[in-house]
Design a protein around this motif. Sequence first.
Motif, PDB file in Angstrom:
ATOM      1  N   ALA A  57      45.455  53.265  45.717  1.00  0.00           N
ATOM      2  CA  ALA A  57      45.928  53.450  44.344  1.00  0.00           C
ATOM      3  C   ALA A  57      46.923  54.218  44.445  1.00  0.00           C
ATOM      4  N   GLU A  58      47.692  54.272  43.537  1.00  0.00           N
ATOM      5  CA  GLU A  58      49.026  55.155  42.934  1.00  0.00           C
ATOM      6  C   GLU A  58      48.410  56.451  42.350  1.00  0.00           C
ATOM      7  N   ARG A  62      39.915  54.477  43.826  1.00  0.00           N
ATOM      8  CA  ARG A  62      39.902  53.152  43.825  1.00  0.00           C
ATOM      9  C   ARG A  62      38.446  52.824  43.270  1.00  0.00           C
ATOM     10  N   PRO A  84      44.470  58.581  46.069  1.00  0.00           N
ATOM     11  CA  PRO A  84      45.507  57.940  45.836  1.00  0.00           C
ATOM     12  C   PRO A  84      46.658  58.156  46.863  1.00  0.00           C
ATOM     13  N   ARG A  85      47.475  57.081  46.957  1.00  0.00           N
ATOM     14  CA  ARG A  85      48.533  57.013  47.952  1.00  0.00           C
ATOM     15  C   ARG A  85      49.303  58.453  48.453  1.00  0.00           C
ATOM     16  N   GLU A 215      40.803  44.789  42.622  1.00  0.00           N
ATOM     17  CA  GLU A 215      41.697  45.662  41.733  1.00  0.00           C
ATOM     18  C   GLU A 215      43.319  45.333  42.121  1.00  0.00           C
ATOM     19  N   SER A 217      46.881  46.909  42.838  1.00  0.00           N
ATOM     20  CA  SER A 217      47.745  48.385  42.684  1.00  0.00           C
ATOM     21  C   SER A 217      49.114  47.979  42.435  1.00  0.00           C
ATOM     22  N   ASP A 221      49.095  45.515  46.191  1.00  0.00           N
ATOM     23  CA  ASP A 221      47.944  45.338  46.979  1.00  0.00           C
ATOM     24  C   ASP A 221      46.435  44.936  46.074  1.00  0.00           C
TER      25      ASP A 221
END
Length: 227
Positions: A57-58, A62, A84-85, A215, A217, A221
């Motif tokens: 996730a950004e 998640r 997150p990323r 989900e 992203s 993704d």
Amino acid sequence: MTELRVLGVDACKDGWVAIELHGGSFAGAHIAADLPALLAERDDLEVVGIDMPLGLAEAGWRKADTAAAAALGTARSTVFRVPPRPVWREEVYESAVERCREITGQGFSRQAWALRAKLLEANAYRDSERHQVYEVHPEVSFRAIGEGRPLVPKKTWQGQMQRRDLLLKIGIEVPTELGAAGRAGPDDVLDAAAAAWSAHRIATGRAVSYPDPPEASAAGDAIAIWC
């Protein structure tokens, strides 16, 4: 007609260990230091299921981890929350925790951070699109095989025998002699076999995802744990 071939992969001390299924039955065990070596010249694989977070996730946590943890009930602690990323771009744990707090308001465990090298490797391999790679979680898989019954911790003798019996129940007999792959820990081998079972379900269209639907992203993704 060619039998459906899938691979279940789990991280181990020597890199990655894999169990291969043909038509849902055990067909081999493999071990390699990295994923390209493990999967080299394997264009015959329909699906690769890997026990490693795929897709980040950004911002925030998640949904896949929350959904899988809820499905496991009392064993929910076996699912790590994946930050997150931007957090994974940090080089050291302390900086990563600080970054995570900035984004989410919370820190995360050293156990999750210990996944960093293999998490980045697995995501890079999936993005190469050399194989159809899906994220799986062996504890979710074993829970499904056992029809929801609780599992004994996998590091114990009883837990390992319980998991081996569950694999036998669905026709996956992992032999005593695995060649070089026998260097991997018994829990890693059993987890790879459960990952292979989920990979076979994905390939045959019978798998479920956590969450359902997956989900999406900002990076495009589709983030989900499959079983």
